[in-house]
Design a protein around this motif. Structure first.
Motif, mmCIF file in Angstrom:
data_model
loop_
_atom_site.group_PDB
_atom_site.id
_atom_site.type_symbol
_atom_site.label_atom_id
_atom_site.label_comp_id
_atom_site.label_asym_id
_atom_site.label_seq_id
_atom_site.Cartn_x
_atom_site.Cartn_y
_atom_site.Cartn_z
ATOM 1 N N HIS A 97 0.145 12.567 3.570
ATOM 2 C CA HIS A 97 -0.416 12.894 2.259
ATOM 3 C C HIS A 97 -1.779 13.574 2.400
ATOM 4 O O HIS A 97 -2.040 14.597 1.761
ATOM 5 N N TYR A 142 0.265 7.899 4.631
ATOM 6 C CA TYR A 142 -1.037 8.332 4.117
ATOM 7 C C TYR A 142 -1.566 9.543 4.884
ATOM 8 O O TYR A 142 -2.195 10.428 4.289
ATOM 9 N N ARG A 179 0.830 -1.213 0.000
ATOM 10 C CA ARG A 179 0.000 0.000 0.000
ATOM 11 C C ARG A 179 0.868 1.267 0.000
ATOM 12 O O ARG A 179 0.585 2.217 -0.723
ATOM 13 N N HIS A 235 2.439 1.673 -3.362
ATOM 14 C CA HIS A 235 1.424 2.121 -4.314
ATOM 15 C C HIS A 235 1.281 3.646 -4.287
ATOM 16 O O HIS A 235 1.223 4.293 -5.329
ATOM 17 N N LEU A 236 1.224 4.222 -3.083
ATOM 18 C CA LEU A 236 1.091 5.675 -2.988
ATOM 19 C C LEU A 236 2.318 6.369 -3.559
ATOM 20 O O LEU A 236 2.191 7.329 -4.335
ATOM 21 N N ASP A 280 4.407 5.234 -5.784
ATOM 22 C CA ASP A 280 4.383 5.039 -7.241
ATOM 23 C C ASP A 280 3.373 5.983 -7.890
ATOM 24 O O ASP A 280 3.651 6.581 -8.936
ATOM 25 N N LYS A 281 2.206 6.113 -7.277
ATOM 26 C CA LYS A 281 1.159 7.002 -7.802
ATOM 27 C C LYS A 281 1.650 8.451 -7.853
ATOM 28 O O LYS A 281 1.319 9.188 -8.787
ATOM 29 N N LEU A 282 2.450 8.840 -6.864
ATOM 30 C CA LEU A 282 2.998 10.201 -6.817
ATOM 31 C C LEU A 282 4.279 10.332 -7.643
ATOM 32 O O LEU A 282 4.882 11.395 -7.684
ATOM 33 N N ASP A 283 4.671 9.234 -8.302
ATOM 34 C CA ASP A 283 5.874 9.194 -9.142
ATOM 35 C C ASP A 283 7.134 9.541 -8.341
ATOM 36 O O ASP A 283 7.976 10.322 -8.767
#
Length: 84
Positions: free
Chosen positions: A73, A70, A17, A20-21, A23-26
Motif C-alpha cells: 500500500h 502495508y 490491522r 482494518h486496511l 476495510d478502509k480501502l473498501d
C-alpha cells in the motif's frame, strides 16, 4: 474486483490491522479462520509458504502478511493489484 482471501486466527492483532486496511480501502475479502484446524493450516502453509497469520492471497497470488500488505500500500502497488 480482485479476489482477496485472508487466513486468520481469532485474536491476532496483525489480522485486525490487515482487515482494518482492507476495510478502509473498501475491499471485499474472504476471511478464513484456521483456529484449531490443522488441515486448513497445512493448506495455508502449502499455498502461501507462510507459517504465521495473517496470510493474504490476492488473485491466487500470496502476498504475505500484514506488514507486506502495508508495504504494498505504501509503495502504491496494492491498489493496482486490487483493480486487476
Amino acid at each position: 474486483m480482485a479476489k482477496v482471501e485472508m487466513y486468520t486466527k481469532g485474536y491476532c492483532p496483525f489480522c485486525v490491522r490487515a482487515k482494518h486496511l482492507l476495510d478502509k480501502l473498501d475491499v471485499a475479502y474472504r476471511e478464513i479462520p484456521i483456529d484449531g484446524d490443522s488441515e486448513l493450516r497445512q493448506h495455508m502453509i502449502s499455498l502461501t509458504g507462510g507459517h504465521t497469520v495473517p496470510q493474504i492471497v490476492i488473485n491466487e497470488q500470496p502476498i504475505g502478511g500484514c506488514d507486506d500488505l502495508y508495504a504494498l500500500h505504501a509503495a502504491g502497488k496494492l491498489e493496482p493489484m486490487l483493480e486487476a
